[in-house]
Design a protein around this motif. Structure first.
Motif, PDB file in Angstrom:
ATOM      1  N   GLN A  85       0.987  -1.020   0.139  1.00  0.00           N
ATOM      2  CA  GLN A  85       0.098   0.091  -0.110  1.00  0.00           C
ATOM      3  C   GLN A  85       1.054   1.340  -0.085  1.00  0.00           C
ATOM      4  OE1 GLN A  85      -2.599  -0.688   3.390  1.00  0.00           O
ATOM      5  NE2 GLN A  85      -3.911  -0.545   2.616  1.00  0.00           N
ATOM      6  N   ILE A  86       0.365   1.685  -0.709  1.00  0.00           N
ATOM      7  CA  ILE A  86       1.413   3.745  -0.521  1.00  0.00           C
ATOM      8  C   ILE A  86       0.146   4.448   0.177  1.00  0.00           C
ATOM      9  CG2 ILE A  86       0.610   3.982  -3.131  1.00  0.00           C
ATOM     10  CD1 ILE A  86       3.629   5.927  -3.033  1.00  0.00           C
ATOM     11  N   HIS A 138      -0.790   8.045  -0.299  1.00  0.00           N
ATOM     12  CA  HIS A 138      -0.544   9.026  -1.344  1.00  0.00           C
ATOM     13  C   HIS A 138      -1.058  10.401  -1.166  1.00  0.00           C
ATOM     14  CE1 HIS A 138       0.627  10.514  -4.987  1.00  0.00           C
ATOM     15  NE2 HIS A 138      -0.337  10.284  -6.385  1.00  0.00           N
ATOM     16  N   SER A 188      -1.191  13.235  -4.299  1.00  0.00           N
ATOM     17  CA  SER A 188      -1.425  12.926  -5.311  1.00  0.00           C
ATOM     18  C   SER A 188      -0.520  14.520  -5.532  1.00  0.00           C
ATOM     19  CB  SER A 188      -2.015  13.475  -6.596  1.00  0.00           C
ATOM     20  OG  SER A 188      -3.173  14.183  -6.251  1.00  0.00           O
ATOM     21  N   SER A 216       5.902  12.414  -3.269  1.00  0.00           N
ATOM     22  CA  SER A 216       4.538  10.914  -3.631  1.00  0.00           C
ATOM     23  C   SER A 216       4.623  10.274  -4.757  1.00  0.00           C
ATOM     24  CB  SER A 216       3.243  11.427  -2.657  1.00  0.00           C
ATOM     25  OG  SER A 216       2.091  10.520  -2.213  1.00  0.00           O
ATOM     26  N   LEU A 257       5.099   6.398  -6.103  1.00  0.00           N
ATOM     27  CA  LEU A 257       4.035   6.036  -7.229  1.00  0.00           C
ATOM     28  C   LEU A 257       4.666   5.556  -8.334  1.00  0.00           C
ATOM     29  CD1 LEU A 257       1.417   4.586  -7.418  1.00  0.00           C
ATOM     30  CD2 LEU A 257       0.647   7.215  -8.433  1.00  0.00           C
ATOM     31  N   TYR A 286       0.367  -3.193  -6.290  1.00  0.00           N
ATOM     32  CA  TYR A 286      -0.116  -2.009  -5.118  1.00  0.00           C
ATOM     33  C   TYR A 286      -1.587  -1.548  -4.929  1.00  0.00           C
ATOM     34  CZ  TYR A 286       0.957   1.057  -8.171  1.00  0.00           C
ATOM     35  OH  TYR A 286       0.369   2.287  -9.693  1.00  0.00           O
ATOM     36  N   VAL A 331      -2.970   1.912  -3.838  1.00  0.00           N
ATOM     37  CA  VAL A 331      -3.009   3.545  -3.545  1.00  0.00           C
ATOM     38  C   VAL A 331      -3.761   3.944  -2.580  1.00  0.00           C
ATOM     39  CG1 VAL A 331      -3.014   5.912  -4.421  1.00  0.00           C
ATOM     40  CG2 VAL A 331      -1.825   3.405  -6.364  1.00  0.00           C
ATOM     41  N   LYS A 355      -5.735   7.496  -0.851  1.00  0.00           N
ATOM     42  CA  LYS A 355      -5.266   8.665  -0.460  1.00  0.00           C
ATOM     43  C   LYS A 355      -6.308   8.583   0.013  1.00  0.00           C
ATOM     44  CE  LYS A 355      -6.185   8.818  -5.725  1.00  0.00           C
ATOM     45  NZ  LYS A 355      -7.228   9.206  -6.975  1.00  0.00           N
ATOM     46  N   PRO A 408       5.608  10.101   1.095  1.00  0.00           N
ATOM     47  CA  PRO A 408       4.186   8.902   0.881  1.00  0.00           C
ATOM     48  C   PRO A 408       4.832   8.006   1.841  1.00  0.00           C
ATOM     49  CG  PRO A 408       6.402   8.522  -0.464  1.00  0.00           C
ATOM     50  CD  PRO A 408       6.415  10.331   0.135  1.00  0.00           C
TER      51      PRO A 408
END
Length: 113
Positions: free
Chosen positions: A3-4, A6, A8, A13, A17, A27, A29, A31, A92
């Motif tokens: 998992q990230i 993140h 944008s 970050s 990604l 992975y 994402v 948010k 991140p």
């Protein structure tokens, strides 16, 4: 699955990604500004990072400086403050199973994927 966490709008970050995309690994994402983690989720992330909650706070953010700097706060209050103001969460964050890193510098991500 990796998992990230993140944002944008954050260059670091976005770099992380892209690094994950290039790795070829699966992975997810997250948010976190839109889907704020629960108290327990954030506490678990902090435990995986092996840090104190204050170490995850972006202490140069305007909201921190104007409202929280120099206050004595418990760990739970710091976590709740980040949940109330998710922009304060450092990014991140990359999580892989029971391990997590703040990918600043980007090379930190490579240590767990």
């Amino acid at each position: 699955m990796i998992q990230i966490y993140h944002n944008s709008r954050c260059g670091k970050s976005r770099e992380c990604l892209a690094f994950l995309e290039d790795s070829g690994k699966e992975y997810e994402v997250v948010k976190y500004l839109e889907n704020v983690p629960t108290f327990e989720e954030l506490k678990s992330i902090i435990e995986k990072l092996g840090i104190k909650p204050i170490e995850l706070v972006r202490q140069k953010e305007k909201v921190w400086i104007e409202n929280f700097k120099n206050q004595t706060m418990s760990d739970d209050l710091i976590i709740q403050t980040m949940l109330n103001n998710p922009i304060l969460i450092e990014r991140p964050i990359v999580i892989n199973g029971k391990k997590a890193v703040i990918a600043r510098p980007l090379e930190n991500a490579a240590t767990i994927i």
